[in-house]
Design a protein around this motif. Sequence first.
Motif, short mmCIF file in Angstrom:
data_model
loop_
_atom_site.label_atom_id
_atom_site.label_comp_id
_atom_site.label_asym_id
_atom_site.label_seq_id
_atom_site.Cartn_x
_atom_site.Cartn_y
_atom_site.Cartn_z
N GLU A 1 0.83 -1.20 0.00
CA GLU A 1 0.00 0.00 0.00
C GLU A 1 0.86 1.26 0.00
O GLU A 1 0.62 2.20 -0.77
CB GLU A 1 -0.91 -0.01 1.23
N ASP A 2 1.89 1.27 0.84
CA ASP A 2 2.78 2.43 0.90
C ASP A 2 3.54 2.62 -0.41
O ASP A 2 3.67 3.74 -0.91
CB ASP A 2 3.78 2.29 2.04
N ALA A 3 4.04 1.53 -0.97
CA ALA A 3 4.80 1.63 -2.22
C ALA A 3 3.93 2.12 -3.37
O ALA A 3 4.37 2.95 -4.17
CB ALA A 3 5.42 0.28 -2.57
N TYR A 4 2.72 1.64 -3.44
CA TYR A 4 1.85 1.99 -4.55
C TYR A 4 1.19 3.36 -4.37
O TYR A 4 0.57 3.87 -5.31
CB TYR A 4 0.84 0.88 -4.83
N ASP A 5 1.36 3.96 -3.22
CA ASP A 5 0.94 5.36 -3.02
C ASP A 5 1.97 6.33 -3.60
O ASP A 5 1.68 7.50 -3.79
CB ASP A 5 0.76 5.68 -1.53
N LEU A 6 3.16 5.83 -3.88
CA LEU A 6 4.24 6.66 -4.41
C LEU A 6 4.28 6.59 -5.93
O LEU A 6 3.85 5.59 -6.52
CB LEU A 6 5.58 6.22 -3.82
N PRO A 7 4.82 7.63 -6.57
CA PRO A 7 4.84 7.64 -8.04
C PRO A 7 5.88 6.70 -8.63
O PRO A 7 6.82 6.29 -7.96
CB PRO A 7 5.19 9.10 -8.36
N ILE A 8 5.69 6.39 -9.90
CA ILE A 8 6.71 5.69 -10.68
C ILE A 8 7.61 6.78 -11.26
O ILE A 8 7.12 7.71 -11.90
CB ILE A 8 6.07 4.86 -11.80
N PHE A 9 8.89 6.68 -11.01
CA PHE A 9 9.82 7.72 -11.44
C PHE A 9 10.26 7.50 -12.89
O PHE A 9 10.30 6.36 -13.37
CB PHE A 9 11.00 7.80 -10.48
N PRO A 10 10.61 8.58 -13.58
CA PRO A 10 10.87 8.50 -15.02
C PRO A 10 12.23 7.94 -15.44
O PRO A 10 12.38 7.48 -16.57
CB PRO A 10 10.74 9.95 -15.50
N ASN A 11 13.22 7.97 -14.56
CA ASN A 11 14.53 7.45 -14.98
C ASN A 11 15.09 6.49 -13.94
O ASN A 11 14.66 6.46 -12.79
CB ASN A 11 15.52 8.59 -15.30
N GLU A 12 16.07 5.72 -14.37
CA GLU A 12 16.62 4.65 -13.53
C GLU A 12 17.27 5.16 -12.25
O GLU A 12 17.16 4.53 -11.20
CB GLU A 12 17.62 3.80 -14.32
#
Length: 106
Positions: free
Chosen positions: A70-81
Amino acid sequence: MKKIIMCCCCLYSGALFASVQDNISFCQAIAIVAGNVMQERQDEVPLSLQKSIALEYEDGARELYEAIVEDAYDLPIFPNETQKQQAVESFKLEYFDYCEHAEVSE
């Protein structure tokens, strides 16, 4: 995060963790799981897959895994590695710190 700390506390018992080293090892294990979940988040693994993985755990461990997801999926997916790796490392450290402080406060 209070939910996470409560889950961690549910997983410990005085008899189960007899030494500081055991507590650190337990917190490292939680941090590794958290890092793996965040890596999968950054790799765009669907939330539904994470929820099905949670069903493989029992009771307190399942609740802890679900809280991490739940905590991880509340955060955005970042654009670069680089940003993705920083997110993973930060998330791991955050969970290690919460685990360590939850054990100290018991």
